[in-house]
Design an enzyme around this catalytic site. Structure first.
Site, PDB file in Angstrom:
ATOM      1  N   LYS A 204      23.103  75.842  85.172  1.00 15.14           N
ATOM      2  CA  LYS A 204      23.468  74.501  84.695  1.00 15.14           C
ATOM      3  C   LYS A 204      22.409  73.472  85.070  1.00 15.14           C
ATOM      4  O   LYS A 204      21.610  73.678  85.987  1.00 15.14           O
ATOM      5  CB  LYS A 204      24.873  74.147  85.179  1.00 15.14           C
ATOM      6  CG  LYS A 204      25.878  75.003  84.398  1.00 15.14           C
ATOM      7  CD  LYS A 204      27.296  74.643  84.545  1.00 15.14           C
ATOM      8  CE  LYS A 204      28.113  75.558  83.606  1.00 15.14           C
ATOM      9  NZ  LYS A 204      29.509  75.625  83.934  1.00 15.14           N
ATOM     10  N   ARG A 244      30.806  83.132  87.851  1.00 13.78           N
ATOM     11  CA  ARG A 244      30.443  83.397  86.444  1.00 13.78           C
ATOM     12  C   ARG A 244      28.946  83.179  86.291  1.00 13.78           C
ATOM     13  O   ARG A 244      28.467  82.059  86.465  1.00 13.78           O
ATOM     14  CB  ARG A 244      31.229  82.422  85.555  1.00 13.78           C
ATOM     15  CG  ARG A 244      30.972  82.545  84.065  1.00 13.78           C
ATOM     16  CD  ARG A 244      31.766  81.466  83.318  1.00 13.78           C
ATOM     17  NE  ARG A 244      31.601  81.577  81.891  1.00 13.78           N
ATOM     18  CZ  ARG A 244      30.562  81.090  81.223  1.00 13.78           C
ATOM     19  NH1 ARG A 244      29.609  80.448  81.857  1.00 13.78           N
ATOM     20  NH2 ARG A 244      30.483  81.240  79.918  1.00 13.78           N
TER      21      ARG A 244
HETATM   22  N1  PMM Z   1      30.890  77.172  81.796  1.00  9.67           N
HETATM   23  C1  PMM Z   1      30.520  77.399  80.525  1.00  9.67           C
HETATM   24  C2  PMM Z   1      31.350  78.136  79.662  1.00  9.67           C
HETATM   25  N2  PMM Z   1      32.514  78.650  80.092  1.00  9.67           N
HETATM   26  N3  PMM Z   1      34.085  78.959  81.803  1.00  9.67           N
HETATM   27  C3  PMM Z   1      34.489  78.720  83.051  1.00  9.67           C
HETATM   28  N4  PMM Z   1      35.674  79.199  83.482  1.00  9.67           N
HETATM   29  N5  PMM Z   1      33.729  78.004  83.936  1.00  9.67           N
HETATM   30  C4  PMM Z   1      32.527  77.472  83.587  1.00  9.67           C
HETATM   31  O1  PMM Z   1      31.889  76.807  84.418  1.00  9.67           O
HETATM   32  C5  PMM Z   1      32.080  77.684  82.245  1.00  9.67           C
HETATM   33  C6  PMM Z   1      32.901  78.443  81.375  1.00  9.67           C
HETATM   34  C7  PMM Z   1      29.240  76.820  80.028  1.00  9.67           C
HETATM   35  O2  PMM Z   1      28.157  77.632  80.300  1.00  9.67           O
HETATM   36  P1  PMM Z   1      27.470  78.607  79.203  1.00  9.67           P
HETATM   37  O3  PMM Z   1      27.310  77.802  77.943  1.00  9.67           O
HETATM   38  O4  PMM Z   1      26.189  78.996  79.775  1.00  9.67           O
HETATM   39  O5  PMM Z   1      28.342  79.771  79.003  1.00  9.67           O
END
Ligand code: PMM
Length: 284
Positions: A204, A244
């Protein structure tokens, strides 16, 4: 939890796994690298992103969820839509990961309660088109905890079991860099809410500016994996249920190193083994 974004426009890996065959292969690769759960999403949540139609989201995620589940992979579906969650569960998904914590779709919590699926509810203040304008807090840790506790109450009142509800403070979602750092520092307060906690700092923006002067360009997402591993280790040490991440090997290696320190003993057997194996490598 390893991430497979089946999107053309995610900030971290947009377009890389947009073809179903590439997404499926990447999901299997994440498992081979040590992921316990693969998070499949069809909607980019980067700040300013436009939403795909529900049909388009289904078209993106269902073949990937189905193929990975059939090969024995534990899959979470990253969606804010009840219809997508329901069809993904039918296609074999084991977990619903909803970045809106049920706020984006009134039908979501009902689907989760009815199916009995584990549910990850993230702290969320609005869709990505304008979420950063909502990053206004007097006391970010207290407010995120209060808003998550309120969501947990509503979700459990709707019939979701407490032990199937995972909470996530939502790093980068309606949060500025200092909000994210404060939430990491005080993650124990999120854990005190009494539910398993998921932490998603991976790649991020706030990790891309470490050590840089004003005016210097941020590091690109793929160069944020070391900082991702550090923040994920911090979360795991405090007791997070999951982290994650996009790049599984770096975070897993960092987690294993920390575990090795925590579990180090004076056992003779271990030391004998170390001497034999290390002589052939680098002296260990
Ligand atoms: N961040 C993203 C997408 N899904 N789900 C959860 N539970 N927590 C998060 O911090 C989260 C998520 C955004 O990141 P990406 O676009 O790289 O997947």
């Amino acid at each position: 939890m390893g991430v497979v974004n089946v999107t053309p426009d995610s900030f971290s890996d947009g377009g890389e796994w947009f073809e179903p065959s590439a997404a499926i292969a990447h999901g299997l690769e994440l498992v081979a690298q040590g992921a316990d759960l693969v998070d499949v999403g069809g909607e980019s949540t980067r700040p300013g992103a436009q939403r795909p139609s529900v049909e388009e989201e289904l078209r993106r995620v269902l073949p990937v969820v189905e193929a990975l589940s059939h090969q024995g992979v534990a899959v979470s579906v990253d969606t804010m839509r009840a219809q997508v969650a329901e069809q993904a569960l039918r296609a074999g998904a084991a977990v619903v990961n909803d970045v809106s914590g049920g706020l984006a779709d009134d039908a979501m919590v009902g689907v989760v309660a009815r199916t009995g699926a584990p549910y990850i509810a993230m702290h969320w203040r609005g869709h990505s088109t304008d979420m950063q304008s909502r990053a206004v807090y007097e006391d970010v840790v207290a407010e995120v905890c209060a808003e998550l506790a309120e969501r947990a109450r509503v979700i459990m009142d709707a019939g979701v079991d407490a032990d199937r509800l995972v909470l996530d403070p939502g790093f980068g979602f309606a949060k500025l860099a200092h909000h994210n750092w404060l939430l990491l520092r005080h993650l124990d307060r999120v854990l005190d809410l009494g539910h398993p906690v998921l932490v998603g700092t991976s790649r991020k923006t706030f990790l891309g500016r470490l050590g840089l002067a004003d005016g210097e360009a941020s590091r690109p997402p793929a160069e944020r994996d070391v900082a991702t591993a550090a923040t994920s280790v911090h979360a795991a040490r405090l007791g997070a249920w999951g982290v994650r991440v996009h790049h599984v090997p770096s975070t897993l290696d960092a987690l294993r190193a920390t575990a090795a320190i925590e579990h180090a003993t004076e056992s003779t057997t271990d030391r004998t083994t170390d001497r034999t194996t290390d002589r052939t490598t680098d002296g260990g």
